[in-house]
Write a protein that holds these residues in place. Structure first.
Motif, short mmCIF file in Angstrom:
data_model
loop_
_atom_site.label_atom_id
_atom_site.label_comp_id
_atom_site.label_asym_id
_atom_site.label_seq_id
_atom_site.Cartn_x
_atom_site.Cartn_y
_atom_site.Cartn_z
N LEU A 48 -8.58 -12.27 25.41
CA LEU A 48 -7.66 -12.99 26.30
C LEU A 48 -6.24 -12.44 26.16
O LEU A 48 -5.50 -12.35 27.14
N TYR A 51 -5.97 -9.38 28.20
CA TYR A 51 -5.95 -9.75 29.63
C TYR A 51 -4.58 -10.29 30.03
O TYR A 51 -4.03 -9.91 31.08
N LYS A 55 -2.17 -8.45 32.75
CA LYS A 55 -1.81 -9.19 33.96
C LYS A 55 -0.38 -9.71 33.94
O LYS A 55 0.09 -10.28 34.92
N ASP A 172 -1.78 -21.90 34.33
CA ASP A 172 -2.78 -20.84 34.42
C ASP A 172 -3.86 -21.08 33.36
O ASP A 172 -3.55 -21.28 32.19
N ASN A 174 -5.87 -19.10 31.91
CA ASN A 174 -5.84 -18.11 30.84
C ASN A 174 -4.74 -18.41 29.83
O ASN A 174 -4.90 -18.18 28.63
N SER A 177 -6.10 -21.34 27.74
CA SER A 177 -7.12 -20.87 26.81
C SER A 177 -6.52 -20.07 25.67
O SER A 177 -6.95 -20.18 24.52
N TYR A 223 -15.12 -14.21 29.60
CA TYR A 223 -15.55 -13.96 30.98
C TYR A 223 -16.00 -15.25 31.67
O TYR A 223 -15.57 -15.55 32.79
N SER A 226 -13.07 -17.65 32.74
CA SER A 226 -12.28 -17.15 33.87
C SER A 226 -13.09 -17.17 35.16
O SER A 226 -12.58 -17.54 36.23
N LYS A 230 -12.61 -19.21 38.88
CA LYS A 230 -12.58 -18.49 40.15
C LYS A 230 -13.53 -19.11 41.17
O LYS A 230 -13.16 -19.33 42.33
#
Length: 295
Positions: A48, A51, A55, A172, A174, A177, A223, A226, A230
Motif C-alpha cells: 500500500l 501504491y 499515486k 480515500d 487507500n 487502509s 488488491y 482496492s 472500485k
C-alpha cells in the motif's frame, strides 16, 4: 444488466472468492497466529505504501483522525488474530460458519453508532442466528473454543465495518487502509518487543510460507480491498451485500475440496450454517426493500 455492471458483478464474485481463500491460506501457512498476522500487515503496508507513493496520495491528516485510524487498526488486528487462531484450533468450516454472524452483530452495533432504533425483525433474525449457532455448538463440541474465537472475530469484523463506515465516505480508502494497517502493525510490534518475540526463528521463513504470505498480503489484502471499492461504484450496495454473504460458502467448499476429511462435518452442522447464512441474506433483502420504499 449493462455490460460494465456485469463485468463488475463478475469481478465482485472473484473478490469474494479471494476472501474465502484467505481462510485456506491461514491453515496452510505454518506460522503461529501472531507471526502470521504481523507478516500479513507488514507486507500489506509495504504494498500500500508503494501504491500511495506512486499515486501521490496525500497522507497529511489531523492528530485526532490519526488516533481514530490507529484504533481502527487495533480492531482489525484483533479480528485477524481471533480469525486465524479459530482456524488453527478448530477448522475452516466451523470458523467461516460462525464468521457469517458478522451481519447480525452489525445490526446490533449500528443503532449504537448511528442513533437509530432497533428494528423488530432484526431481533427475530438474531434469535434464528442463535438457533443456528446452538446447532453448530451441539455437533462440534470438540471445537467449542474455536467457535468462541470465531464469534469474537465476527463481532470485531462487524465493529470494524460500522466504525469504518463514517470514514469511508470522506477519505480515500487507500489512505484509511494505510494508516489502519500501520496502526495494527505498530501495536502488534510493541507487543512483540515487550515479549522479546523478534527472535532469529521469527525471521526464518520457509519458501512455502513466504509465498503464502505474499499471496495473502498482496492479492487477498491490498488488491481485494482496492478492487472491492472500485466495483462499488458500479453496483448497488444491495448487490454487493448479497454477494459478500457468499464468502463463507465459497470458503467452506474450497476447504472441503482441499482438506477433504478434516473439513467434512455432520449434516446437522450444515443445517446450522445454512440457517445462519439464509437469515443474513433475508435480513439484507428486507433492509434493501425498506431503503427502496423510503427513497
Amino acid at each position: 444488466m449493462q455490460e460494465g455492471n456485469f463485468k463488475s458483478y463478475l469481478h465482485l464474485h472473484l473478490i469474494v472468492f479471494i476472501w474465502g481463500f484467505t481462510a485456506l491460506l491461514g491453515k496452510l501457512i505454518s506460522l503461529k497466529t501472531l507471526d502470521l498476522v504481523w507478516y500479513r500487515m507488514f507486507f500489506a503496508i509495504l504494498i500500500l505504501g508503494i501504491y500511495v507513493f506512486v499515486k501521490k496520495i496525500p497522507l497529511k491528516i489531523s492528530p485526532q483522525l490519526f488516533l481514530q485510524f490507529m484504533l481502527g487498526g487495533i480492531i482489525i488486528c484483533c479480528h485477524w488474530l481471533t480469525f486465524y487462531q479459530a482456524i488453527k484450533v478448530s477448522n475452516i468450516s466451523v470458523t467461516l460458519a460462525c464468521l457469517s454472524t458478522g451481519a447480525f452483530f452489525a445490526s446490533l452495533l449500528e443503532p449504537l453508532f448511528y442513533n437509530r432504533r432497533i428494528i423488530w425483525y432484526e431481533v427475530f433474525f438474531g434469535l434464528l442466528v442463535i438457533l443456528g449457532l446452538l446447532i453448530i455448538f451441539n455437533v462440534t463440541k470438540e471445537f467449542q473454543f474455536g467457535i468462541v474465537l470465531a464469534l469474537t472475530s465476527a463481532f470485531l469484523s462487524a465493529l470494524f465495518s460500522v466504525y469504518n463506515g463514517k470514514f469511508a465516505k470522506q477519505y480515500d480508502p487507500n489512505l484509511i487502509s494505510f494508516y489502519e494497517l500501520g496502526g495494527g502493525l505498530f501495536f502488534l510490534t510493541l507487543y512483540f518487543l515487550a515479549t522479546n518475540s523478534f527472535t532469529p526463528t521469527f525471521f526464518t521463513l520457509s519458501l512455502s510460507d513466504l509465498i503464502g504470505l505474499f499471496v495473502l498480503s498482496s492479492i487477498c489484502t491490498a488488491y481485494a480491498f482496492s478492487a472491492s471499492v472500485k466495483v462499488m461504484k458500479y453496483l448497488s450496495p444491495y448487490t454487493v451485500m448479497l454477494t459478500i454473504n457468499l464468502e463463507p460458502l465459497y470458503g467452506i467448499l474450497l476447504a472441503i475440496l482441499v482438506f477433504q476429511d478434516s473439513e467434512k462435518m455432520k449434516p446437522s452442522f450444515y443445517l446450522g450454517a445454512f440457517l445462519i447464512l439464509i437469515t443474513v441474506i433475508v435480513n439484507g433483502i428486507l433492509k434493501n426493500k425498506k431503503k427502496s420504499f423510503l427513497s
